[in-house]
Design an enzyme around this catalytic site. Structure first.
Site, short mmCIF file in Angstrom:
data_model
loop_
_atom_site.label_atom_id
_atom_site.label_comp_id
_atom_site.label_asym_id
_atom_site.label_seq_id
_atom_site.Cartn_x
_atom_site.Cartn_y
_atom_site.Cartn_z
N ASP A 81 -10.09 89.29 105.70
CA ASP A 81 -9.76 88.00 106.27
C ASP A 81 -8.39 87.57 105.74
OD1 ASP A 81 -9.50 85.42 107.08
OD2 ASP A 81 -11.21 84.65 105.97
N GLU A 134 18.29 96.66 90.37
CA GLU A 134 18.28 96.59 88.90
C GLU A 134 17.50 95.35 88.52
OE1 GLU A 134 22.27 96.65 87.06
OE2 GLU A 134 22.98 96.70 89.11
N GLU A 163 15.90 92.65 86.07
CA GLU A 163 15.96 92.06 84.73
C GLU A 163 14.74 91.17 84.53
OE1 GLU A 163 20.82 91.87 84.29
OE2 GLU A 163 19.78 90.11 85.06
N GLU A 191 19.15 93.21 77.55
CA GLU A 191 20.14 92.46 78.32
C GLU A 191 20.83 91.41 77.45
OE1 GLU A 191 22.08 91.86 80.65
OE2 GLU A 191 21.68 93.60 81.91
N GLU A 215 16.36 95.13 80.85
CA GLU A 215 16.57 95.71 82.18
C GLU A 215 16.13 97.17 82.14
OE1 GLU A 215 20.40 95.04 84.17
OE2 GLU A 215 20.46 97.15 84.76
N HIS A 239 20.24 92.70 91.08
CA HIS A 239 21.38 93.29 91.81
C HIS A 239 20.84 94.46 92.62
CE1 HIS A 239 24.12 92.13 88.16
NE2 HIS A 239 23.65 91.08 88.81
N ARG A 294 32.88 91.14 88.34
CA ARG A 294 31.44 90.91 88.44
C ARG A 294 31.10 89.46 88.76
NH1 ARG A 294 28.17 95.25 86.15
NH2 ARG A 294 29.59 96.95 85.61
N GLU A 331 27.27 96.99 95.75
CA GLU A 331 26.27 96.27 94.95
C GLU A 331 26.22 94.81 95.41
OE1 GLU A 331 27.39 95.40 90.89
OE2 GLU A 331 25.30 95.30 90.22
N ARG A 359 24.92 91.28 94.62
CA ARG A 359 24.57 90.75 93.31
C ARG A 359 23.76 89.46 93.31
NH1 ARG A 359 27.38 92.82 89.10
NH2 ARG A 359 27.47 90.80 88.08
P1 ADP Z 1 25.40 98.26 87.03
O1 ADP Z 1 26.68 98.92 86.71
O2 ADP Z 1 25.59 97.24 88.11
O3 ADP Z 1 24.66 97.74 85.83
P2 ADP Z 1 23.36 100.31 87.13
O4 ADP Z 1 24.01 101.53 86.62
O5 ADP Z 1 22.48 99.57 86.20
O6 ADP Z 1 24.49 99.37 87.74
O7 ADP Z 1 22.49 100.63 88.44
C1 ADP Z 1 23.02 101.37 89.47
C2 ADP Z 1 21.97 101.53 90.55
O8 ADP Z 1 22.62 102.06 91.71
C3 ADP Z 1 20.87 102.53 90.19
O9 ADP Z 1 19.63 102.07 90.62
C4 ADP Z 1 21.32 103.78 90.96
O10 ADP Z 1 20.26 104.68 91.25
C5 ADP Z 1 21.85 103.13 92.22
N1 ADP Z 1 22.66 104.02 93.08
C6 ADP Z 1 23.41 105.09 92.74
N2 ADP Z 1 23.94 105.68 93.85
C7 ADP Z 1 23.49 104.97 94.91
C8 ADP Z 1 23.65 105.08 96.33
N3 ADP Z 1 24.39 106.03 96.88
N4 ADP Z 1 23.01 104.18 97.11
C9 ADP Z 1 22.26 103.20 96.58
N5 ADP Z 1 22.08 103.05 95.26
C10 ADP Z 1 22.68 103.91 94.43
MG MG Z 2 24.57 95.42 88.40
MG MG Z 3 22.62 97.54 85.24
MG MG Z 4 21.93 93.65 84.12
#
Ligand code: ADP
Ligand code: MG
Ligand code: MG
Ligand code: MG
Ligand code: MG
Length: 441
Positions: A52, A130, A132, A186, A193, A242, A313, A330, A332
């Site tokens: 339901d 990502e 957090e 973090e 994270e 992000h 950023r 990315e 954000r």
């Molecule tokens: P930041 O520098 O913003 O802290 P992170 O290194 O923590 O980034 O996270 C990067 C994220 O991006 C990871 O989840 C990674 O797997 C992802 N990533 C890497 N290559 C690709 C892609 N081609 N498409 C989508 N996500 C990707």
């Molecule tokens: Mg990030």
């Molecule tokens: Mg990160």
């Molecule tokens: Mg972070």
């Protein structure tokens, strides 16, 4: 009986699973489930299980409240933190109504629709979120905002159980098929994270839900509360989600073009253009609560202006330096309170609109926007993200592209929720008001 069902039934038997949880999410991204004994697995997998839907948030629809849970066999996983007791496995389900019609209010269905539209254009959408979160102490069985540790960004081993929780979460998620890329402390006290490898948007949306309830379950075993609230404490960093996004075509990253400016393909540029164009409306999905808007303020690496950049950023969309298969944008603004199905669907629909209509993003903003005065921002046509839930909801209702992918049912429920939450918040007397006025007046 289809071969995939026979195979998974054998798996359930050899894993000695006693109970199966059939899982889905409501419109707010809250995981829901019903538990069935393992002997019901065959019925669930072939016919589905009726339930339901009328008391699930965002599902209510008096005339057709009976719904069917249809387990997605690809999502089978044993819950590793329940090993000691009778073994429990779960399936994530799609939801259907009468006549095996997909239910419009199922967030996973919204994402299926967006993915199908991308597939028509030859694209697969990949996301890498990502997440957090904070680890808070509990008191009398209820979460507090008391910190468990006082670590800092990338700090090594906080001297308490936070490190153990993180390790156990990483181990559990790995058991469930996640490829963990990194985990770290973090910026804020007690904030953490854990990053896992990107994948197609449906798989990662499922994983976001799994991530959150695995982290909560494991934290609880340590007497801690894992909170994914966007801004639990004023004056320190909030928690974001992000989301890195990219499109691939025939297995190749469609954002990468070694000969283009910045080595970003037209597809990448238009995707970014689409995201920026629809950013105000996406905010309703990516930042779904009153509290979400307390994170989107200057000064904490959370975005509040609509811009993109290859470096800084403070921009809403950042293009990380990596190229080749890792070329990505990315986004954000999302926070971990969001419903990942709806958020990824909205991002994808916006990006595809950019590609279809060749929407070029405005010029990049490489300086810190928090330090830019209003005149310069106006000159550069940098708009702000919505400052409240009602404002983002208004932006969503006006956005035809997003409304189309979400459908009437989802949009009207989101509107109802935004109005209800805002009214309830406005009627409350906030602690800030008492601090400010009680003694003085
Ligand atoms: P930041 O520098 O913003 O802290 P992170 O290194 O923590 O980034 O996270 C990067 C994220 O991006 C990871 O989840 C990674 O797997 C992802 N990533 C890497 N290559 C690709 C892609 N081609 N498409 C989508 N996500 C990707
Ligand atoms: Mg990030
Ligand atoms: Mg990160
Ligand atoms: Mg972070
Ligand atoms: Mg600190």
């Amino acid at each position: 009986k289809p071969a995939a069902v026979t195979k998974i039934l054998k798996r359930i038997e050899s894993d000695k699973v006693k109970f199966i949880r059939l899982q889905f999410t409501d419109i707010q991204g809250q995981p829901k489930n019903v538990s069935i004994p393992a002997i019901q697995a065959e019925k669930a997998l072939t016919e589905g299980i009726w339930f339901d839907g009328s008391s699930i948030e965002g599902f209510a629809r008096v005339e057709e409240s009976d719904m069917i849970l249809k387990p997605d066999v690809a999502t089978y996983a044993v819950l590793p933190w329940r090993q000691a007791e009778a073994k429990v496995a779960r399936f994530i389900c799609d939801i259907q109504t009468y006549g095996n019609k997909p239910f419009d209010g199922d967030p996973r269905y919204t994402l299926h629709k967006a993915i199908a539209e991308a597939a028509k254009m030859g694209f697969t959408f990949n996301t890498g979120p990502e997440l957090e979160f904070f680890l808070f102490r509990m008191f009398n069985g209820l979460p507090t905002t008391e910190f468990e540790d006082h670590g800092d960004y990338f700090d090594l081993a906080p001297t308490d159980s936070a490190e153990d929780v993180r390790r156990d979460v990483v181990l559990a998620l790995s058991d469930m098929g996640f490829e963990i890329e990194a985990s770290h402390h973090e910026v804020a006290d007690s904030q953490h994270e854990i990053d896992f490898k990107y994948g197609d948007a449906l798989t990662t949306a499922d994983r976001v839900i799994t991530f959150k309830f695995a982290t909560k379950s494991i934290a609880l075993q340590y007497g801690l509360h894992a909170s994914f609230m966007a801004k639990p404490i004023a004056g320190i960093a909030g928690s974001g989600m992000h989301t890195h996004g990219s499109l691939s075509k025939n297995g190749k990253n469609a954002f990468y073009d070694p000969n283009a400016e910045l080595q970003l393909s037209d597809t990448a540029m238009y995707y970014i253009g689409g995201i920026l164009k629809h950013a105000r409306a996406i905010t309703r999905l990516a930042n779904p609560t009153i509290n979400s808007y307390k994170r989107l303020v200057p000064g904490y690496e959370a975005p509040c202006y609509i811009s993109w950049s290859a470096a800084n950023r403070t921009a809403l969309v950042r293009v990380p330096a990596a190229r080749g298969n890792s070329t990505r944008a990315e986004f954000r603004s999302p926070d971990p309170m969001c419903n990942p199905y709806l958020t990824f669907a909205a991002m994808l629909a916006a990006g595809l609109d950019g590609i279809k209509n060749k929407i070029m993003p405005p010029e990049m903003t490489n300086s810190n926007i928090y330090h830019m005065d209003e005149k310069t921002r106006k000159k550069n046509k940098i708009e702000m993200l919505p400052g409240s839930l009602m404002e983002s909801n208004a932006a969503l209702v006006k956005d035809d592209v997003l409304c189309k992918i979400l459908g009437e049912h989802v949009v009207s429920n989101l509107t109802r929720i935004a109005e209800m939450e805002t009214e309830s918040f406005n009627l409350a007397v906030h602690p800030w008001e008492l601090d400010r006025y009680l003694a003085t007046y």
